[in-house]
Design a protein around this motif. Structure first.
Motif, mmCIF file in Angstrom:
data_model
loop_
_atom_site.group_PDB
_atom_site.id
_atom_site.type_symbol
_atom_site.label_atom_id
_atom_site.label_comp_id
_atom_site.label_asym_id
_atom_site.label_seq_id
_atom_site.Cartn_x
_atom_site.Cartn_y
_atom_site.Cartn_z
ATOM 1 N N ILE A 164 0.833 -1.211 0.000
ATOM 2 C CA ILE A 164 0.000 0.000 0.000
ATOM 3 C C ILE A 164 0.862 1.253 0.000
ATOM 4 O O ILE A 164 0.596 2.214 -0.750
ATOM 5 C CB ILE A 164 -0.949 -0.009 1.222
ATOM 6 C CG1 ILE A 164 -1.988 -1.122 1.063
ATOM 7 C CG2 ILE A 164 -1.648 1.340 1.367
ATOM 8 C CD1 ILE A 164 -2.827 -1.362 2.303
ATOM 9 N N ILE A 165 1.915 1.263 0.800
ATOM 10 C CA ILE A 165 2.805 2.424 0.866
ATOM 11 C C ILE A 165 3.474 2.658 -0.482
ATOM 12 O O ILE A 165 3.544 3.797 -0.974
ATOM 13 C CB ILE A 165 3.856 2.242 1.974
ATOM 14 C CG1 ILE A 165 3.195 2.326 3.351
ATOM 15 C CG2 ILE A 165 4.964 3.293 1.850
ATOM 16 C CD1 ILE A 165 4.105 1.953 4.498
ATOM 17 N N ILE A 166 3.975 1.589 -1.097
ATOM 18 C CA ILE A 166 4.633 1.732 -2.396
ATOM 19 C C ILE A 166 3.646 2.214 -3.446
ATOM 20 O O ILE A 166 3.983 3.065 -4.289
ATOM 21 C CB ILE A 166 5.286 0.412 -2.826
ATOM 22 C CG1 ILE A 166 6.479 0.103 -1.915
ATOM 23 C CG2 ILE A 166 5.739 0.474 -4.289
ATOM 24 C CD1 ILE A 166 7.172 -1.210 -2.212
ATOM 25 N N PHE A 167 2.416 1.718 -3.400
ATOM 26 C CA PHE A 167 1.410 2.191 -4.361
ATOM 27 C C PHE A 167 1.165 3.689 -4.186
ATOM 28 O O PHE A 167 1.072 4.428 -5.176
ATOM 29 C CB PHE A 167 0.104 1.432 -4.191
ATOM 30 C CG PHE A 167 -0.998 1.946 -5.071
ATOM 31 C CD1 PHE A 167 -1.008 1.650 -6.421
ATOM 32 C CD2 PHE A 167 -2.011 2.749 -4.550
ATOM 33 C CE1 PHE A 167 -2.014 2.146 -7.251
ATOM 34 C CE2 PHE A 167 -3.016 3.236 -5.363
ATOM 35 C CZ PHE A 167 -3.019 2.937 -6.724
ATOM 36 N N LEU A 168 1.060 4.140 -2.945
ATOM 37 C CA LEU A 168 0.852 5.572 -2.695
ATOM 38 C C LEU A 168 2.018 6.394 -3.220
ATOM 39 O O LEU A 168 1.830 7.511 -3.732
ATOM 40 C CB LEU A 168 0.662 5.812 -1.188
ATOM 41 C CG LEU A 168 -0.615 5.232 -0.574
ATOM 42 C CD1 LEU A 168 -0.631 5.441 0.931
ATOM 43 C CD2 LEU A 168 -1.859 5.852 -1.209
ATOM 44 N N LEU A 169 3.229 5.842 -3.118
ATOM 45 C CA LEU A 169 4.396 6.545 -3.648
ATOM 46 C C LEU A 169 4.350 6.623 -5.170
ATOM 47 O O LEU A 169 4.781 7.622 -5.765
ATOM 48 C CB LEU A 169 5.679 5.847 -3.201
ATOM 49 C CG LEU A 169 6.028 5.926 -1.708
ATOM 50 C CD1 LEU A 169 7.260 5.087 -1.402
ATOM 51 C CD2 LEU A 169 6.260 7.377 -1.277
ATOM 52 N N ILE A 218 5.996 7.953 -11.386
ATOM 53 C CA ILE A 218 6.190 7.316 -12.687
ATOM 54 C C ILE A 218 7.576 6.694 -12.769
ATOM 55 O O ILE A 218 7.746 5.563 -13.226
ATOM 56 C CB ILE A 218 6.002 8.350 -13.822
ATOM 57 C CG1 ILE A 218 4.557 8.844 -13.833
ATOM 58 C CG2 ILE A 218 6.382 7.733 -15.166
ATOM 59 C CD1 ILE A 218 4.301 9.941 -14.841
ATOM 60 N N TYR A 219 8.584 7.419 -12.279
ATOM 61 C CA TYR A 219 9.954 6.915 -12.298
ATOM 62 C C TYR A 219 10.105 5.708 -11.364
ATOM 63 O O TYR A 219 10.795 4.745 -11.692
ATOM 64 C CB TYR A 219 10.933 8.012 -11.901
ATOM 65 C CG TYR A 219 11.158 9.047 -12.980
ATOM 66 C CD1 TYR A 219 11.934 8.760 -14.105
ATOM 67 C CD2 TYR A 219 10.574 10.306 -12.896
ATOM 68 C CE1 TYR A 219 12.134 9.697 -15.104
ATOM 69 C CE2 TYR A 219 10.775 11.253 -13.889
ATOM 70 C CZ TYR A 219 11.556 10.949 -14.992
ATOM 71 O OH TYR A 219 11.749 11.884 -15.979
ATOM 72 N N LEU A 220 9.475 5.770 -10.212
ATOM 73 C CA LEU A 220 9.547 4.668 -9.264
ATOM 74 C C LEU A 220 8.939 3.407 -9.859
ATOM 75 O O LEU A 220 9.511 2.318 -9.751
ATOM 76 C CB LEU A 220 8.823 5.042 -7.963
ATOM 77 C CG LEU A 220 8.743 3.953 -6.894
ATOM 78 C CD1 LEU A 220 10.136 3.547 -6.439
ATOM 79 C CD2 LEU A 220 7.909 4.432 -5.694
ATOM 80 N N ARG A 221 7.794 3.557 -10.484
ATOM 81 C CA ARG A 221 7.137 2.399 -11.081
ATOM 82 C C ARG A 221 7.967 1.825 -12.211
ATOM 83 O O ARG A 221 8.153 0.607 -12.307
ATOM 84 C CB ARG A 221 5.750 2.785 -11.591
ATOM 85 C CG ARG A 221 4.974 1.618 -12.195
ATOM 86 C CD ARG A 221 3.617 2.055 -12.707
ATOM 87 N NE ARG A 221 2.781 2.560 -11.631
ATOM 88 C CZ ARG A 221 1.574 3.097 -11.833
ATOM 89 N NH1 ARG A 221 1.093 3.199 -13.059
ATOM 90 N NH2 ARG A 221 0.861 3.526 -10.811
ATOM 91 N N PRO A 274 2.835 12.589 -8.427
ATOM 92 C CA PRO A 274 3.145 13.106 -9.762
ATOM 93 C C PRO A 274 4.648 13.109 -10.049
ATOM 94 O O PRO A 274 5.459 13.438 -9.182
ATOM 95 C CB PRO A 274 2.590 14.536 -9.719
ATOM 96 C CG PRO A 274 1.494 14.474 -8.705
ATOM 97 C CD PRO A 274 1.966 13.503 -7.660
ATOM 98 N N VAL A 275 5.011 12.744 -11.245
ATOM 99 C CA VAL A 275 6.372 12.703 -11.766
ATOM 100 C C VAL A 275 7.216 11.638 -11.056
ATOM 101 O O VAL A 275 7.672 10.671 -11.664
ATOM 102 C CB VAL A 275 7.069 14.077 -11.673
ATOM 103 C CG1 VAL A 275 8.466 13.984 -12.304
ATOM 104 C CG2 VAL A 275 6.226 15.153 -12.376
#
Length: 209
Positions: free
Chosen positions: A26-31, A39-42, A35-36
Motif C-alpha cells: 500500500i505504501i509503495i502504491f501511494l508513492l 512514474i519513475y519509481l514504477r 506526480p512525476v
C-alpha cells in the motif's frame, strides 16, 4: 473459514507477516501515484524483459510490490488479507514468506523466459496465486479431514485461472507459475511426515478457522 473478524490491532498482532506485506504494498502504491516521481519509481521496479536481459535482475523481484492502479492493488491485497492469515498460521512465518516470495519470483522468471523482450509486467498476483497453490496442496493432504477447504479453494483457483485467460492485460504466465510453485512448496511443507513434527507445537496443525 477465511472470515476475518479480528480488530485492526488483533489482525496485526496475529498475522505480522501478512500485515507487513499489506503495508509495504500500500505504501509503495501511494508513492507511485505521486506526480512525476511516482512514474519513475514504477518504471524502475516493473518487470521489463529487455532490461532484465541487460542485467537489471532486481526486476524479477520488485514487480511483486508494484500495481498498475487502485483496482489492481485492491484485488491483490484483498486476496492477501483474506487468504494470507490462515497460511501464515498453518505454515509459520518463514515458510509463508518462502511460499509468497518464491512463487512471485518464479512467476516473474517464467514471464521473462516465455514472453518477448518488449513484454512488461507488474503486480503481486504471482505471489497471491502461490498462496492459493499452497492451499491446493493442503487440500490434497486433508481431503477427508477438511472437505470444506476443498469446496472453497478449488472453485476459487479454477475461476481465477479461467479469468486470467479471458481478461486482457493479465499476466497469465505469472499466475500459473506462482500457482504451480505454491503447490509444489505446499506439497513439501504440508507433507504428513513433516506435519507430524509440528504436533508438539500444535494439537491439530491442519485446523483452519
Amino acid at each position: 473459514m477465511f472470515s476475518r473478524r479480528e480488530s485492526f490491532k488483533e489482525y496485526i498482532k496475529l498475522y505480522p507477516v501478512v500485515s507487513t506485506l499489506l503495508a509495504i504494498n500500500i505504501i509503495i502504491f501511494l508513492l507511485t501515484i505521486i506526480p512525476v516521481y511516482g512514474i519513475y519509481l514504477r518504471y524502475f521496479g516493473m518487470g521489463v524483459n529487455l532490461l532484465i536481459a541487460e542485467g537489471e535482475y532486481w526486476r524479477l523481484i520488485t514487480p511483486m510490490f508494484l500495481h498498475s492502479g487502485f483496482a489492481h492493488l485492491l484485488f491483490n491485497m484483498f486476496s492477501l488479507y483474506i487468504f494470507g492469515p490462515e497460511l501464515e498460521q498453518l505454515s509459520g512465518k518463514a515458510r509463508f514468506l518462502t511460499i509468497y516470495f518464491l512463487s512471485g519470483f518464479i512467476g516473474n522468471v517464467a514471464t521473462y523466459l516465455i514472453h518477448d523482450w518488449n513484454y512488461a509486467s507488474l503486480g503481486a498476483s504471482g505471489a497471491i496465486y502461490g498462496i492459493l497453490g499452497a492451499f491446493a496442496a493442503l487440500v490434497h493432504y486433508t481431503k477427508h479431514l477438511l472437505p470444506q477447504l476443498r469446496q472453497i479453494i478449488i472453485p476459487i483457483i479454477v475461476i481465477g485461472v479461467i479469468l486470467s485467460f479471458l481478461q486482457p492485460n493479465v499476466g497469465v504466465t505469472a499466475h500459473i507459475g506462482g500457482l504451480i510453485t505454491g503447490f509444489v512448496l505446499g506439497m513439501v511443507f504440508f507433507h504428513p511426515k513433516r506435519i507430524g513434527s509440528w504436533k508438539k507445537k500444535k494439537k491439530n496443525p491442519y485446523t483452519v478457522v
